[in-house]
Scaffold this motif. Structure first.
Motif, PDB file in Angstrom:
ATOM      1  N   UNK A  67      22.490   9.446  -2.906  1.00  0.00           N
ATOM      2  CA  UNK A  67      22.270   7.923  -2.785  1.00  0.00           C
ATOM      3  C   UNK A  67      20.142   8.343  -2.363  1.00  0.00           C
ATOM      4  N   UNK A  68      20.307   9.657  -1.927  1.00  0.00           N
ATOM      5  CA  UNK A  68      18.607   9.712  -0.951  1.00  0.00           C
ATOM      6  C   UNK A  68      17.855  10.014  -2.210  1.00  0.00           C
ATOM      7  N   UNK A  69      18.664  11.191  -3.320  1.00  0.00           N
ATOM      8  CA  UNK A  69      17.587  12.551  -3.406  1.00  0.00           C
ATOM      9  C   UNK A  69      17.516  10.981  -5.028  1.00  0.00           C
ATOM     10  N   UNK A  70      18.229  10.082  -5.193  1.00  0.00           N
ATOM     11  CA  UNK A  70      17.892   8.735  -6.539  1.00  0.00           C
ATOM     12  C   UNK A  70      16.911   8.335  -6.101  1.00  0.00           C
ATOM     13  N   UNK A  73      17.658  13.556   6.954  1.00  0.00           N
ATOM     14  CA  UNK A  73      18.075  13.305   5.094  1.00  0.00           C
ATOM     15  C   UNK A  73      18.488  11.768   5.123  1.00  0.00           C
ATOM     16  N   UNK A  74      17.132  11.032   5.934  1.00  0.00           N
ATOM     17  CA  UNK A  74      16.179  10.146   5.456  1.00  0.00           C
ATOM     18  C   UNK A  74      14.812  10.055   4.186  1.00  0.00           C
ATOM     19  N   UNK A  75      14.399   8.945   4.225  1.00  0.00           N
ATOM     20  CA  UNK A  75      13.742   9.019   3.080  1.00  0.00           C
ATOM     21  C   UNK A  75      12.872   8.335   3.829  1.00  0.00           C
ATOM     22  N   UNK A  76      11.576   8.708   3.382  1.00  0.00           N
ATOM     23  CA  UNK A  76      10.198   8.259   3.322  1.00  0.00           C
ATOM     24  C   UNK A  76       9.047   7.803   2.560  1.00  0.00           C
ATOM     25  N   UNK A 114      -4.452   2.390  11.022  1.00  0.00           N
ATOM     26  CA  UNK A 114      -3.211   1.621  11.316  1.00  0.00           C
ATOM     27  C   UNK A 114      -2.330   1.625  10.594  1.00  0.00           C
ATOM     28  N   UNK A 115      -0.969   1.901  10.504  1.00  0.00           N
ATOM     29  CA  UNK A 115      -0.166   1.542   9.944  1.00  0.00           C
ATOM     30  C   UNK A 115       1.622   1.452  10.548  1.00  0.00           C
ATOM     31  N   UNK A 116       1.936   0.778   9.260  1.00  0.00           N
ATOM     32  CA  UNK A 116       3.377  -0.101   9.793  1.00  0.00           C
ATOM     33  C   UNK A 116       4.163   0.532   8.412  1.00  0.00           C
ATOM     34  N   UNK A 117       5.275   0.028   9.215  1.00  0.00           N
ATOM     35  CA  UNK A 117       6.805   0.269   8.488  1.00  0.00           C
ATOM     36  C   UNK A 117       7.927  -0.366   8.087  1.00  0.00           C
ATOM     37  N   UNK A 118       8.487  -0.243   7.010  1.00  0.00           N
ATOM     38  CA  UNK A 118       9.780  -1.408   6.618  1.00  0.00           C
ATOM     39  C   UNK A 118      10.910  -0.421   6.640  1.00  0.00           C
ATOM     40  N   UNK A 119      12.178  -0.588   7.058  1.00  0.00           N
ATOM     41  CA  UNK A 119      12.949  -0.061   6.542  1.00  0.00           C
ATOM     42  C   UNK A 119      14.455  -0.820   6.325  1.00  0.00           C
ATOM     43  N   UNK A 120      14.889   0.218   5.491  1.00  0.00           N
ATOM     44  CA  UNK A 120      16.718  -0.246   4.911  1.00  0.00           C
ATOM     45  C   UNK A 120      17.498   0.731   5.242  1.00  0.00           C
ATOM     46  N   UNK A 121      18.654   0.657   5.391  1.00  0.00           N
ATOM     47  CA  UNK A 121      19.796   1.573   5.513  1.00  0.00           C
ATOM     48  C   UNK A 121      20.351   1.958   4.165  1.00  0.00           C
ATOM     49  N   UNK A 177      10.794   3.471   4.553  1.00  0.00           N
ATOM     50  CA  UNK A 177      12.288   4.745   5.352  1.00  0.00           C
ATOM     51  C   UNK A 177      13.587   3.598   4.978  1.00  0.00           C
ATOM     52  N   UNK A 178      14.318   4.838   4.441  1.00  0.00           N
ATOM     53  CA  UNK A 178      15.235   4.740   3.945  1.00  0.00           C
ATOM     54  C   UNK A 178      16.148   5.059   5.268  1.00  0.00           C
TER      55      UNK A 178
END
Length: 347
Positions: A28-31, A49-52, A62-69, A216-217
């Motif tokens: 799923x990460x590779x896709x 093994x996570x994806x950014x 200045x940076x921000x991040x939004x994540x989902x798992x 970020x996944x």
């Protein structure tokens, strides 16, 4: 603001079809990496093994991040019984009765898949009577029945199935004419689809967010250690996790609104960032709720507990029957995306 719900739901359905119980997320990460690259985003895979995926902004300092798992609930083979039935251990939370009578696959180390069903040991009232068939569901009496000609442990081993193999359930994803979205594992694949719609929105409209944004996944959130603190880009000053918001007795969350979390079982969320999101919602006519959760955590709180030093928040669509056969409405999904796009344009 035009949220492309057709695209978002298509992406969600695609990832629902890629099994990713916690610990089995590589495909799923590779896709996802391929799909982000197709949108023109730079990507990297963490050691864990996570994806950014990075969406360049007007301000790169200045940076921000939004994540989902992308990891979901699931199961792992614990024991192969003498009769060929399989005992399993849960991956993540949820109750044993939540997946009773669900169809599933067992996948071995070679990647071979074997169809099966999750059933109680004493399933038949004709054999055991009503009282025994109604017995409590737990790890000792909920089993996997393989759809193979097996009658012994040796038969199962001969298929190449062994302890430690992964089990994933059918999602039964359905989108109704009335706008409801029903599926196992809306937690958190509906949020993954939101990240893609956010990226598509900025790319297709040829606009940039105010700050460079990292999408970020994570892949171990259901295990309680999703985002690794040492994998976060150093200039990130704010982080928002997208996760589901439980709907039910004692909760304010709605299946039609985006929820902005105030507290979960681990911590209070950053008040200033929460207030900023509330103000954005009110200024843009976005239907929202503020809620306090009981048995709940997110990538944001898990990250803060590792010692991360930035403002953190959690938002998500209201979801009924969380960690069961989950349901939300397209309005909640759309409100969530609108809130985050407005946030990225007005930080």
């Amino acid at each position: 603001m035009n949220v492309n719900m057709d695209y978002l739901l298509k992406v969600m359905k695609k990832y629902m079809e890629i099994p990713s119980p916690g610990g089995y997320t590589k495909k799923a990460i590779e896709e996802a990496e391929k799909d982000f690259k197709a949108l023109g985003l730079e990507t990297s895979i963490t050691k864990k093994g996570a994806l950014i995926a990075t969406l360049k902004g007007k301000n790169t300092e200045e940076q921000v991040m939004i994540s989902a798992h992308i990891d979901t609930l699931g199961a792992m083979v614990k024991e192969i019984q003498k009769d060929g039935r399989i005992k399993y251990k849960k991956i993540g939370g949820g109750c044993f009765s939540a997946i009773e009578a669900e169809n599933c696959y067992v996948v071995n180390r070679k990647g071979e898949k074997f169809r099966g069903s999750v059933i109680p040991k004493m399933a038949s009232t004709h054999i055991y009577g009503q009282e025994l068939a109604n017995s409590q569901r737990n790890e000792n009496n909920i089993l996997i029945r393989l759809d193979e000609k097996v009658g012994s442990k040796e038969d199962v081993l001969a298929l190449g199935i062994n302890v430690g193999d992964f089990v994933y359930m059918d999602t039964r994803t359905e989108i109704t004419e009335s706008g409801f979205v029903k599926s196992r594992y809306l937690d958190d694949k509906v949020a993954v689809a939101m990240l893609f719609e956010i990226a598509r929105y900025f790319k297709d409209n040829n606009i940039m967010p105010e700050y460079t944004t990292h999408l970020y996944i994570s892949n171990y959130e259901e295990m309680g250690h999703g985002v690794a603190v040492n994998s976060i880009p150093k200039n990130v000053g704010e982080m928002i996790a997208i996760d589901i918001a439980p709907v039910g007795e004692g909760q304010e969350s709605s299946e039609y609104a985006v929820t902005i979390a105030a507290k979960d079982r681990k911590t209070v969320y950053d008040y200033e960032l929460r207030s900023k999101l509330v103000n954005i919602a009110e200024e843009n006519g976005i239907d929202y709720r503020v809620d306090v959760f009981n048995s709940y955590s997110s990538d944001a709180t898990q990250l803060i507990q590792q010692g991360a030093d930035f403002k953190f928040a959690c938002v998500g669509p209201g979801v009924d029957a969380t960690h069961h056969y989950e349901r939300t409405h397209s309005l909640a999904i759309e409100n969530n995306v609108k809130l985050l796009i407005n946030y990225l344009q007005n930080i």
